[in-house]
Design a protein around this motif. Structure first.
Motif, mmCIF file in Angstrom:
data_model
loop_
_atom_site.group_PDB
_atom_site.id
_atom_site.type_symbol
_atom_site.label_atom_id
_atom_site.label_comp_id
_atom_site.label_asym_id
_atom_site.label_seq_id
_atom_site.Cartn_x
_atom_site.Cartn_y
_atom_site.Cartn_z
ATOM 1 N N UNK A 61 3.730 2.948 13.162
ATOM 2 C CA UNK A 61 3.883 1.920 14.195
ATOM 3 C C UNK A 61 3.717 2.492 15.597
ATOM 4 N N UNK A 62 4.160 3.714 15.821
ATOM 5 C CA UNK A 62 3.987 4.354 17.138
ATOM 6 C C UNK A 62 2.518 4.619 17.455
ATOM 7 N N UNK A 63 1.706 4.702 16.420
ATOM 8 C CA UNK A 63 0.263 4.870 16.624
ATOM 9 C C UNK A 63 -0.407 3.547 17.005
ATOM 10 N N UNK A 64 0.348 2.450 16.909
ATOM 11 C CA UNK A 64 -0.187 1.158 17.304
ATOM 12 C C UNK A 64 -0.578 0.239 16.168
ATOM 13 N N UNK A 65 -0.148 0.570 14.954
ATOM 14 C CA UNK A 65 -0.506 -0.246 13.782
ATOM 15 C C UNK A 65 0.727 -1.002 13.310
ATOM 16 N N UNK A 66 0.507 -2.158 12.706
ATOM 17 C CA UNK A 66 1.597 -2.984 12.205
ATOM 18 C C UNK A 66 1.732 -2.813 10.705
ATOM 19 N N UNK A 67 2.930 -2.415 10.279
ATOM 20 C CA UNK A 67 3.230 -2.306 8.857
ATOM 21 C C UNK A 67 3.804 -3.652 8.426
ATOM 22 N N UNK A 68 3.149 -4.285 7.468
ATOM 23 C CA UNK A 68 3.576 -5.621 7.041
ATOM 24 C C UNK A 68 4.348 -5.596 5.733
#
Length: 69
Positions: A61-68
């Motif tokens: 998430x800190x890399x800018x991706x959303x974990x769903x």
């Protein structure tokens, strides 16, 4: 070793794979990290005594991706 899988929002480019895999592999306790671009899934094999799955999720998430999931 323990394995965890995360589902990400659709990845937009192949360089996303290197970015995520690289960050996870640098994490103490992670033995293997694999991103499947087409399915948007991340699999990590890790030592549960050294790192928790929540920490791996936070890294992604800190890399800018959303974990769903």
């Amino acid at each position: 070793m323990t394995a965890v899988k995360f589902q990400l929002e659709p990845l937009t480019c192949p360089s996303c794979i290197k970015k995520i895999e690289g960050a996870l592999k640098k994490t103490d306790g992670v033995e293997e990290a694999k991103v499947l671009f087409n399915s948007g899934k991340v699999k990590a094999v890790y030592d549960a005594d050294r790192v928790a799955p929540e920490e791996l999720k936070t890294i992604i998430e800190r890399l800018g991706y959303t974990v769903v999931a």
